[in-house]
Enzyme design. Structure first.
Site, PDB file in Angstrom:
ATOM      1  N   LYS A  32      12.197 -18.123 -34.268  1.00 34.07           N
ATOM      2  CA  LYS A  32      10.609 -18.244 -34.483  1.00 34.07           C
ATOM      3  C   LYS A  32      10.193 -17.679 -35.991  1.00 34.07           C
ATOM      4  CE  LYS A  32      12.583 -13.954 -32.894  1.00 34.07           C
ATOM      5  NZ  LYS A  32      12.265 -13.421 -34.074  1.00 34.07           N
ATOM      6  N   THR A  33      11.228 -17.624 -36.536  1.00 30.39           N
ATOM      7  CA  THR A  33      10.728 -16.612 -37.927  1.00 30.39           C
ATOM      8  C   THR A  33       9.881 -17.926 -38.960  1.00 30.39           C
ATOM      9  OG1 THR A  33      12.636 -15.484 -37.682  1.00 30.39           O
ATOM     10  CG2 THR A  33      12.073 -15.569 -39.582  1.00 30.39           C
ATOM     11  N   ASP A 218       6.127  -9.629 -33.599  1.00 34.15           N
ATOM     12  CA  ASP A 218       7.244 -10.715 -33.378  1.00 34.15           C
ATOM     13  C   ASP A 218       8.188  -9.832 -32.434  1.00 34.15           C
ATOM     14  OD1 ASP A 218       9.508 -12.088 -33.766  1.00 34.15           O
ATOM     15  OD2 ASP A 218      10.649 -11.541 -35.403  1.00 34.15           O
ATOM     16  N   GLU A 219       8.904 -10.752 -31.789  1.00 34.12           N
ATOM     17  CA  GLU A 219       9.880  -9.600 -30.922  1.00 34.12           C
ATOM     18  C   GLU A 219       9.086  -8.928 -29.911  1.00 34.12           C
ATOM     19  OE1 GLU A 219      12.653 -10.450 -30.642  1.00 34.12           O
ATOM     20  OE2 GLU A 219      13.775 -10.797 -32.418  1.00 34.12           O
ATOM     21  N   GLN A 249      14.848 -12.339 -23.215  1.00 32.67           N
ATOM     22  CA  GLN A 249      15.936 -11.598 -24.451  1.00 32.67           C
ATOM     23  C   GLN A 249      15.532 -10.374 -24.438  1.00 32.67           C
ATOM     24  OE1 GLN A 249      17.468 -13.316 -28.342  1.00 32.67           O
ATOM     25  NE2 GLN A 249      15.933 -14.692 -28.190  1.00 32.67           N
ATOM     26  N   ARG A 602      24.778 -15.671 -29.118  1.00 35.67           N
ATOM     27  CA  ARG A 602      24.453 -15.559 -30.977  1.00 35.67           C
ATOM     28  C   ARG A 602      25.451 -16.689 -31.647  1.00 35.67           C
ATOM     29  NH1 ARG A 602      20.423 -13.639 -31.440  1.00 35.67           N
ATOM     30  NH2 ARG A 602      19.990 -14.310 -29.342  1.00 35.67           N
TER      31      ARG A 602
END
Length: 711
Positions: A32-33, A218-219, A249, A602
Site C-alpha cells: 500500500k505504501t 492512509d490507514e 487491520q 507481521r
C-alpha cells in the site's frame, strides 16, 4: 520516469485512477505504501497537479517521512509544497495559520497527557470534586471521547445522564476555558478545533478545499469520527479523495477508531472506484494460510484473501508452556537458536497483548544475556528532566501556559514555593492577569515577603530575556540558553551526586540539545514553537531503531505497520487474547481476532505461537486456557514443539488440535494447582470439554480442558 513499472495490475489501477473517489482495500503486506507514493509521484509527474495541490495524511511521523522520501526518489527531485503528515501535525499546521479565528495565537502550546491530567486535577480541586470518587484518568478519557465524537462541553452537558457524567461535564467546561486562557490545545483539540474552524468559517473551508485538489488518506480503517468528518470537509469541493486501508487491520476501537468509516465508504461515496490489493509480498504461504483462516471467522469485513507467489515456508511453531516464566525462557531460547544459526537479533520481535506481559519477557532476556528494546515503554520525551526543559521552552513560546509555568517555576529549586504561588495566583485572578504576568508584577502582590520577591525577580528576568531572544535565536540555541541560565546540569549533578542516575539524566539533557540542533539543521521553520510541535507529536513507533542489534518487545497494537523475519506471539490464552473485556461483545471479539491477524501478518519467514497452562495474576498463579483463536488455525500448518524448560509439558503424538484439547479417559494430565492426575471421564469437546480427574491423594475434580496439560 515510468511510475507504473514493477506494479501489479490492481496497483496500477489504483495509481492511474482519476476523477472522483477511490477506495483501495490493501491487505497486509500488499504494497500500500508503494501505491500511495507512486500515485502521488504519478499525479505530479504526469502534470495533473503540483505537489502543493496534494494533501497526504497518515498515522505516524515515521510513515509520513518515508512517504515523502520515496516520492522524492521517484520524481528525482525534492518535493516542495507537498502537505504530508499525521492528522495531528496537519491540523496543527492549519491551526497555526488560521487558529486566530478561534481565539488562538500562532504559538499555542500542545499539551501531552501529563499536562492534561495536571490541568484536570487542578480544576477538580477548584470544583471540590474528590479524585477517589471521580478518577482523573476516567475524566480525561470521557473528555477525549467527547472530542473524538465532536461533542463540545455544552453539548456534552446536555447529554449527561448520571452523576458521574454531570461531574465530567462541569470539569469539561472549565477545562476548555482554561485551555483557551492558557493558549493551549490537547491532542484531541487539534482535530476537534480544525473541524470547528472549517465548519464555522466557510471561507477557510473554501480556501483549503480549493487548494487540495487531491487528498490521500492512509490507514483509513483507523480513523475516528472527528477525522472522518475532517476528511469529508476537506474533500467536499474536489471529491478527489483516495483512501487506503484494510478493515481486517482495524484494531484501535478502544481509541475511538470506527471500522464503519471504511466499511461504509461506498455508501458515503456511491461513485467510488474500489480496488482490492490481495497479493502479499511479505510473508510465506504458510503464514498467510494461518492469517486467512483466522480472519475469515469475522462477520464484519469485506471479502478478501491474501495470496503470495512464495507458497513455501516453515510450519508455524506452537509451544505450550507451564507459566509465563517458562514461556519467556522458551522464547529466549528460540531467539538464541536463531542467532546461533547466523540470524540477527533484530530479526526477532516478541509480541504480547498487554504491557504487563513484558516483565517476564524482559527478565528472561536479561537472564539469557539477550539485548532487547521495548516499544511503548517510558519514552525519551516522557523523562522528567526532558519534560522540565520542554516546559521551559513552552513557557518561552507561550507565556500564558500556566501548566508549564507551574512545572518549572521552582525547577531547579529557587525558593518559589506553593505559598508564594497561591498569593500570586489570587492576585492574578483579582487583576485579570495570567499567572506569569502576575509574577512579573510581584512587587504589587499583597502579602509577598522580601525573600519570595527576591526569588521571583531573577526568574522572570531570565524568562523575559529568553522570550526576547526567541525572535533572533533558533530552538537549539534557545534550549542551550535555558540549560545555561537555569544551571540545570549542575542541579542534576547535585541532586543525584555520585550515582549513575546523574550521568544518565545529564546524558538525556545533552540528547535533547542534540535533538533540537538536528531539528534546526533539517527544518525551514527553526523556531521554538515549530520544535515543540514536532516533539509533541512523536509516537512510540517513530523512535524504533530498525538497525539496533536487539530483540524487539512490543504490544500487538504497537506492532501494526511493522514486519520482522521472526515473530513470536505470546500469551495466546482466553482472557488475554481475546482479552477478557472483549469476550461478551461480538464486535469487540472480532477486533481481538483482527489483532491476532495483525500479529500473524507481521511475520515474514517464521511465526512462533505460545500459551501457558497457568499465569500469575494479582500475585497468584491462576489456570489459563488456550485461546479459541488457536482452534481457528489450519491444524496441518502447525507444528507443536516442546517448550524450553525441562518441566514443560511434552508434546504428545497426534494432531495439534489433539495436543491442545483432545483428552481421553485414562490419560495422565497435570494441573498447575492440583498437580498430577488421571482423567476418568470426558464431557464435550475442544477447550470447553469438562474433564473429571482424580488427582494424587484421591482428590476428584471436574475441570475445563483448557486448564490442564497432558503429562
Amino acid at each position: 520516469m515510468d511510475f507504473l513499472k514493477n506494479l501489479n495490475p490492481p496497483q496500477k489501477e489504483a495509481v492511474v485512477h482519476r476523477g472522483g473517489p477511490i477506495l483501495i482495500l490493501a491487505g497486509a503486506g500488499s504494497g500500500k505504501t508503494r501505491v500511495l507514493t507512486h500515485r502521488i509521484a504519478h499525479l505530479v509527474g504526469s502534470g495533473d497537479c503540483g505537489p502543493w495541490d496534494i494533501l497526504a495524511v497518515t498515522f505516524t511521523n515515521k510513515a509520513a517521512g518515508e512517504m515523502k522520501e520515496r516520492v522524492a526518489t521517484l520524481l528525482g527531485r525534492p518535493v516542495q509544497g507537498l502537505w504530508i503528515g499525521t492528522f495531528h501535525s496537519v491540523c496543527a499546521r492549519l491551526l497555526r495559520k488560521d487558529g486566530h479565528r478561534l481565539g488562538y495565537g500562532r504559538d499555542f502550546t500542545i499539551y501531552d497527557e501529563d499536562d492534561r491530567k495536571s490541568l484536570v486535577r487542578k480544576i477538580m480541586a477548584e470544583l471540590a470534586i474528590a479524585e477517589r470518587k471521580v478518577p482523573v484518568k476516567a475524566v480525561t478519557a470521557r473528555i477525549s471521547g467527547a472530542k473524538d465524537n465532536l461533542f463540545g462541553p455544552e453539548r456534552y452537558q446536555g447529554t449527561a445522564y448520571d452523576p458521574f457524567e454531570k461531574e465530567v461535564a462541569r470539569v469539561y467546561l472549565r477545562y476548555q476555558e482554561a485551555l483557551l486562557r492558557n493558549q493551549a490545545m490537547d491532542f484531541d483539540d487539534l482535530i476537534f478545533n480544525a473541524v470547528r474552524l472549517l465548519r464555522e468559517h466557510p471561507a477557510v473551508a473554501a480556501e483549503y478545499g480549493d487548494r487540495f485538489k487531491h487528498i490521500l488518506v492512509d490507514e483509513y480503517q483507523d480513523t475516528n469520527h472527528a477525522q472522518y468528518v475532517l476528511v469529508k470537509l476537506l474533500a467536499e469541493r474536489s471529491r478527489n479523495l483516495c483512501v487506503v486501508g484494510d478493515d481486517d487491520q482495524s484494531i484501535y476501537g478502544f481509541r475511538g477508531a470506527d471500522i464503519k468509516n471504511i466499511l461504509d465508504f461506498e455508501r458515503d461515496f456511491p461513485d467510488v472506484r474500489v480496488v482490492t490489493l490481495e497479493q502479499n509480498y511479505r510473508s510465506t504461504g504458510v503464514i498467510l494460510d494461518c492469517a486467512n483462516a483466522v480472519v475469515r471467522n469475522n462477520l464484519g469485513r469485506k471479502a478478501k484473501k491474501l495470496w503470495t507467489e512464495n507458497r513455501g515456508g516453515e510450519d508455524v511453531a506452537l509451544r505450550r508452556c507451564w507459566d509465563e516464566r517458562d514461556e519467556a525462557d522458551t522464547v529466549g531460547r528460540a531467539v538464541q537458536r536463531h542467532a546461533a544459526g547466523g540470524g540477527s537479533l533484530r530479526d526477532c520481535a516478541v509480541l504480547y497483548r498487554t504491557n504487563a506481559q513484558s516483565r517476564a519477557l524482559e527478565e528472561a532476556m536479561r537472564r539469557q544475556s539477550l539485548p532487547y528494546v521495548i516499544v511503548g515503554g517510558l519514552r525519551f520525551y516522557e523523562r522528567k528532566e526532558v519534560k522540565d526543559l520542554l516546559a521551559y521552552l513552552k513557557l518561552v513560546a507561550n507565556p500564558a501556559d500556566e501548566v508549564s509555568l507551574r512545572r518549572i517555576v521552582n525547577e531547579p529549586a529557587r525558593g518559589i514555593g506553593d505559598a508564594t504561588l497561591l498569593r500570586v495566583e489570587a492576585f492574578a485572578r483579582g487583576q485579570g492577569l495570567s499567572l506569569y504576568e502576575a509574577l512579573r508584577q510581584s512587587e504589587a502582590v499583597p502579602g509577598l515577603g522580601a525573600a519570595a520577591r527576591n526569588a521571583v525577580r531573577p526568574f522572570t528576568r531570565m524568562v523575559d530575556m529568553l522570550i526576547k531572544e526567541r525572535l533572533t535565536l533558533d530552538a537549539g540555541e534557545i534550549l542551550k540558553e535555558v540549560v545555561l541560565q537555569t544551571g540545570f546540569v549542575k542541579a542534576l549533578e547535585a541532586q543525584y551526586a555520585l550515582t549513575d542516575e546523574a550521568t544518565s539524566r545529564v546524558e538525556n539533557v545533552q540528547e535533547l540539545v542534540s535533538a533540537a540542533g538536528e531539528f534546526c539543521e533539517r527544518s525551514e521553520d527553526r523556531t521554538v514553537a515549530a520544535f515543540l510541535a514536532e516533539v509533541g507529536l512523536v509516537a512510540d513507533i517513530d523512535k524504533l531503531d530498525p538497525q539496533a542489534e536487539a530483540v524487539t518487545l512490543m504490544t500487538l497494537h504497537n506492532a501494526k505497520g511493522l514486519e520482522f523475519p521472526q515473530v513470536f506471539i505470546t500469551g495466546i490464552e482466553e482472557g488475554l487474547l481475546p482479552h477478557a473485556a472483549s469476550i461478551e461483545s461480538r464486535q469487540e471479539l472480532e477486533e481481538e481476532r483482527r489483532l491476532f491477524y495483525v500479529g500473524i501478518t507481521r511475520a515474514r519467514e517464521r511465526l512462533h505461537l505460545s500459551f501457558a497452562a497457568s499465569r500469575r495474576r494479582a500475585g497468584s498463579h491462576l489456570p489459563a486456557a488456550a485461546s479459541r483463536f488457536l482452534q481457528e488455525l489450519p491444524q496441518e500448518r502447525l507444528r507443536t514443539e516442546a517448550a524450553g524448560a525441562a518441566s514443560a509439558p511434552p508434546a504428545p503424538a497426534g494432531g495439534v488440535a489433539d495436543d491442545i484439547f483432545g483428552y481421553r479417559p485414562g490419560q495422565p494430565v497435570r494441573h498447575p494447582a492440583f498437580g498430577a492426575g488421571r482423567i476418568v471421564a470426558v464431557e464435550g469437546e475442544g477447550e470447553d470439554a469438562r474433564l473429571t480427574i482424580v488427582f494424587q491423594g484421591g482428590v476428584r475434580k471436574k475441570i475445563v480442558a483448557g486448564y490442564v496439560s497432558a503429562e
